[in-house]
Design an enzyme around this catalytic site. Structure first.
Site, PDB file in Angstrom:
ATOM      1  N   SER A 192       0.812  -1.229   0.000  1.00 47.45           N
ATOM      2  CA  SER A 192       0.000   0.000   0.000  1.00 47.45           C
ATOM      3  C   SER A 192       0.840   1.271   0.000  1.00 47.45           C
ATOM      4  CB  SER A 192      -0.957   0.029   1.203  1.00 47.45           C
ATOM      5  OG  SER A 192      -1.745  -1.132   1.213  1.00 47.45           O
ATOM      6  N   ARG A 193       2.033   1.177  -0.564  1.00 48.58           N
ATOM      7  CA  ARG A 193       2.949   2.334  -0.666  1.00 48.58           C
ATOM      8  C   ARG A 193       3.352   2.885   0.704  1.00 48.58           C
ATOM      9  NH1 ARG A 193       2.802   0.087  -4.960  1.00 48.58           N
ATOM     10  NH2 ARG A 193       2.324   1.045  -6.970  1.00 48.58           N
ATOM     11  N   LEU A 194       3.217   2.064   1.754  1.00 48.47           N
ATOM     12  CA  LEU A 194       3.608   2.509   3.097  1.00 48.47           C
ATOM     13  C   LEU A 194       5.014   1.979   3.402  1.00 48.47           C
ATOM     14  CD1 LEU A 194       0.152   1.946   4.839  1.00 48.47           C
ATOM     15  CD2 LEU A 194       1.145   4.084   3.993  1.00 48.47           C
TER      16      LEU A 194
END
Ligand SMILES: Cc1cc2nc3c(=O)[nH]c(=O)nc-3n(C[C@H](O)[C@H](O)[C@H](O)COP(=O)(O)O)c2cc1C
Length: 214
Positions: A192-194
């Site tokens: 999640s692009r985290l």
């Protein structure tokens, strides 16, 4: 739109190679060595290729791919032509950045610092280890200068091959640089692009370690 362009735009793959936690060492080189070895061991292409960015006297940046060739205790070493575009930039502005991308591990590594030429002895030793063709090429190629036509280069190769029938000495304008980092960022892709971003920044006489938002 072309099929492949459409595919690229709609590709929302996640990074899922694990997290970067529990590794806040005293200095960045231990973690660099670990990541470098993992990239090498995973047999991905060109694990030692990185992007070197330099800035010229008019503040114009430029970048190109180079090979990392040696690691000193706390410096990263690469070899090139000192008269090249990058060489001229570094003559006037010793700040540079190095960027590695290791897709096999979903990792990016950013290094920023200052370069210095390595000693003549070190450049000589590395130059000696190169194949004869590359040694002759280092004499023949005026790297980054305009070449009127390919034949000019081929003729220079022949010229230097006959000038040095046995040993090829290192050209004085060819050698290594060592980059001493003041900042190293380890980026580990996460779902999640985290992503995890761990930064080591040299301040006064020690490394400060902190996280950044992805
Ligand atoms: C995979 C790869 C590795 C390269 N390694 C080097 C290198 O170690 N040294 C070098 O001078 N050029 C290397 N090059 C060529 C550089 O990218 C660049 O074209 C050249 O150094 C001239 O750059 P400049 O005109 O900005 O100085 C490599 C290119 C590629 C694609």
């Amino acid at each position: 739109m072309e099929d492949f362009l459409e595919q690229i735009k709609n590709d929302h793959r996640d990074f899922d190679h694990g997290k970067l936690e529990g590794f806040f060492g005293e200095e960045p080189f231990t973690l660099f060595n670990k990541w470098y070895k993992e990239a090498f061991d995973s047999k991905q292409l060109e694990p030692n290729a990185f992007v070197l960015a330099t800035v010229d006297i008019q503040n114009r940046p430029s970048s190109r791919i180079l090979y990392l060739k040696e690691l000193f205790e706390d410096e990263f070493v690469f070899y090139t032509n000192y008269n090249s575009h990058k060489g001229q930039d570094l003559e006037l502005n010793k700040n540079a950045s190095m960027l590695f991308f290791w897709p096999g591990q979903g990792r990016q590594l950013r290094i920023e610092g200052v370069v210095q030429k390595v000693s003549d002895d070190i450049s000589d030793a590395y130059f000696d280890s190169r194949p004869r063709g590359s040694k002759v090429g280092a004499w023949a190629s005026n790297q980054s200068e305009i070449l009127e036509e390919r034949d000019v280069l081929e003729n220079r190769v022949e010229e230097f091959a006959s000038k040095f029938p046995n040993e090829v000495p290192r050209p004085p304008h060819w050698g290594g640089y060592k980059l001493k980092p003041r900042l190293v960022e380890f980026w580990q892709g996460r779902p999640s692009r985290l992503h995890d971003r761990i930064i080591f920044e040299f301040e006064n006489d020690g490394w400060k370690v902190y996280r950044k938002n992805p």
